[in-house]
Scaffold this motif. Structure first.
Motif, PDB file in Angstrom:
ATOM      1  N   TYR A 139       0.843  -1.184   0.000  1.00 38.89           N
ATOM      2  CA  TYR A 139       0.000   0.000   0.000  1.00 38.89           C
ATOM      3  C   TYR A 139       0.883   1.241   0.000  1.00 38.89           C
ATOM      4  CZ  TYR A 139      -4.297  -2.561   1.092  1.00 38.89           C
ATOM      5  OH  TYR A 139      -5.376  -3.393   1.039  1.00 38.89           O
TER       6      TYR A 139
ATOM      7  N   ASN B 149      -6.001 -13.180   1.812  1.00 40.51           N
ATOM      8  CA  ASN B 149      -6.448 -12.328   0.722  1.00 40.51           C
ATOM      9  C   ASN B 149      -7.841 -11.768   0.945  1.00 40.51           C
ATOM     10  OD1 ASN B 149      -6.313 -11.115  -1.856  1.00 40.51           O
ATOM     11  ND2 ASN B 149      -7.446 -12.805  -2.732  1.00 40.51           N
ATOM     12  N   GLN B 150      -8.641 -12.471   1.716  1.00 46.30           N
ATOM     13  CA  GLN B 150     -10.028 -12.060   1.790  1.00 46.30           C
ATOM     14  C   GLN B 150     -10.529 -12.098   3.221  1.00 46.30           C
ATOM     15  OE1 GLN B 150     -12.819 -12.953  -1.428  1.00 46.30           O
ATOM     16  NE2 GLN B 150     -13.844 -14.281   0.018  1.00 46.30           N
ATOM     17  N   GLY B 151     -11.034 -10.958   3.678  1.00 50.45           N
ATOM     18  CA  GLY B 151     -11.681 -10.929   4.980  1.00 50.45           C
ATOM     19  C   GLY B 151     -10.771 -10.728   6.154  1.00 50.45           C
ATOM     20  N   GLY B 152      -9.477 -10.797   5.959  1.00 46.05           N
ATOM     21  CA  GLY B 152      -8.580 -10.677   7.092  1.00 46.05           C
ATOM     22  C   GLY B 152      -8.202  -9.241   7.388  1.00 46.05           C
ATOM     23  N   LYS B 153      -7.903  -8.970   8.656  1.00 46.67           N
ATOM     24  CA  LYS B 153      -7.461  -7.635   9.014  1.00 46.67           C
ATOM     25  C   LYS B 153      -6.051  -7.411   8.477  1.00 46.67           C
ATOM     26  CE  LYS B 153      -5.610  -9.091  13.476  1.00 46.67           C
ATOM     27  NZ  LYS B 153      -5.815  -9.094  14.930  1.00 46.67           N
ATOM     28  N   LEU B 154      -5.719  -6.165   8.283  1.00 49.85           N
ATOM     29  CA  LEU B 154      -4.392  -5.788   7.835  1.00 49.85           C
ATOM     30  C   LEU B 154      -3.604  -5.231   9.011  1.00 49.85           C
ATOM     31  CD1 LEU B 154      -5.355  -3.997   4.495  1.00 49.85           C
ATOM     32  CD2 LEU B 154      -4.504  -6.334   4.794  1.00 49.85           C
TER      33      LEU B 154
ATOM     34  N   PHE C 108      -0.499  -3.094   9.875  1.00 54.00           N
ATOM     35  CA  PHE C 108       0.460  -2.176   9.291  1.00 54.00           C
ATOM     36  C   PHE C 108       1.668  -2.027  10.205  1.00 54.00           C
ATOM     37  CE2 PHE C 108      -1.620  -0.104   5.665  1.00 54.00           C
ATOM     38  CZ  PHE C 108      -2.915  -0.557   5.817  1.00 54.00           C
TER      39      PHE C 108
ATOM     40  N   GLY D 263      -5.987   8.064   3.107  1.00 61.64           N
ATOM     41  CA  GLY D 263      -6.039   6.650   3.406  1.00 61.64           C
ATOM     42  C   GLY D 263      -5.039   5.861   2.583  1.00 61.64           C
ATOM     43  N   PRO D 264      -4.611   4.713   3.093  1.00 60.01           N
ATOM     44  CA  PRO D 264      -3.716   3.862   2.307  1.00 60.01           C
ATOM     45  C   PRO D 264      -4.353   3.480   0.975  1.00 60.01           C
ATOM     46  CG  PRO D 264      -3.833   3.113   4.586  1.00 60.01           C
ATOM     47  CD  PRO D 264      -4.904   4.145   4.422  1.00 60.01           C
TER      48      PRO D 264
ATOM     49  N   GLN E  21      -0.588  -6.692  -5.325  1.00 60.21           N
ATOM     50  CA  GLN E  21      -0.668  -7.870  -4.473  1.00 60.21           C
ATOM     51  C   GLN E  21      -0.171  -9.084  -5.241  1.00 60.21           C
ATOM     52  OE1 GLN E  21      -4.612  -9.863  -3.449  1.00 60.21           O
ATOM     53  NE2 GLN E  21      -4.087  -9.080  -1.431  1.00 60.21           N
TER      54      GLN E  21
END
Lengths: 110, 110
Positions: free
Chosen positions: A36, A93-98, A100, A43-44, A49
């Motif tokens: 990002y 890839n999907q639904g997970g928290k990021l 930073f 925002g980022p 990816q």
């Protein structure tokens, strides 16, 4: 979640290629690598990816070696407007928290 | 290209007051998030929301915080009794694969 390590800052000049490397030794089998970009007070913004080998889009390339323990974001011919903080994140890839980290503060000079 | 939108862009409130930050995620996205970034610090995950319920929350997301998706388009973050340390940029994000961030709401608690 895999921890990432990247340089705190980098300097470059307009027109140069910039490569930012991120280490993620504990990457899991189902983790993707995502980069990002963030400008001050914004925002980022998703850049790119990948999961393995090489991914290229109109903005950047992402190189991932076979062991996936690191990745390199490559920005071709940077301009002043590429001055920003760049974050490497590892996760599902999907639904997970990021999660930073501190990111790499790239400064592009004329 | 569809974008996540947030309102207001800047909210000033007094300590102890309730605030509601609003977000309109991208329409076909399934996962919704709130993140925050205190000035000069890294982006922090607050909460994720899927299938009309919280799927994960961080330690920051205590009883003072709540999220709601009141209709098919809006996603809100409520802080019941704001504290000085709640001053930050709050980013809404949504995703179905990758994650798209909104421009943020700058919350200033005085």
């Amino acid at each position: 979640l895999a921890k990432t390590t990247q340089p705190i800052s980098m300097d470059s000049y307009e027109g140069q290629e910039v490569n930012i490397t991120c280490s993620h030794n504990n990457i899991a089998t189902n983790d993707y690598i995502t980069w990002y970009q963030q400008f001050p007070s914004q925002g980022p913004r998703f850049i790119i990816q990948g999961y393995k080998t090489k991914v290229t889009n109109e903005v950047a390339s992402l190189f991932i070696p076979a062991d996936r323990k690191s990745s390199t974001l490559s920005l071709p011919r940077v301009s002043l407007s590429d001055t920003a903080v760049y974050y490497c994140l590892v996760g599902v890839n999907q639904g997970g928290k990021l999660i930073f980290g501190q990111g790499t503060e790239l400064s592009v000079k004329p | 290209e569809p974008e996540v939108t947030q309102t207001p862009s800047h909210q000033v409130t007094q300590m102890g007051q309730e605030v509601i930050l609003r977000c309109v995620p991208i329409s076909n996205h399934l996962y919704f998030y709130w993140y925050r970034q205190i000035l000069g610090q890294k982006v922090e995950f607050l909460v994720s929301f899927y299938n009309n319920e919280i799927s994960e929350k961080s330690e920051i997301f205590d009883d003072q915080f709540s999220v709601e998706r009141p209709d098919g388009s809006n996603f809100t973050l409520k802080i019941r009794s704001t504290k000085l340390e709640d001053s930050a940029m709050y980013f809404c994000a949504s995703g179905v694969g990758g994650t798209n961030f909104g421009p943020g709401t700058r919350l200033t608690v005085t």
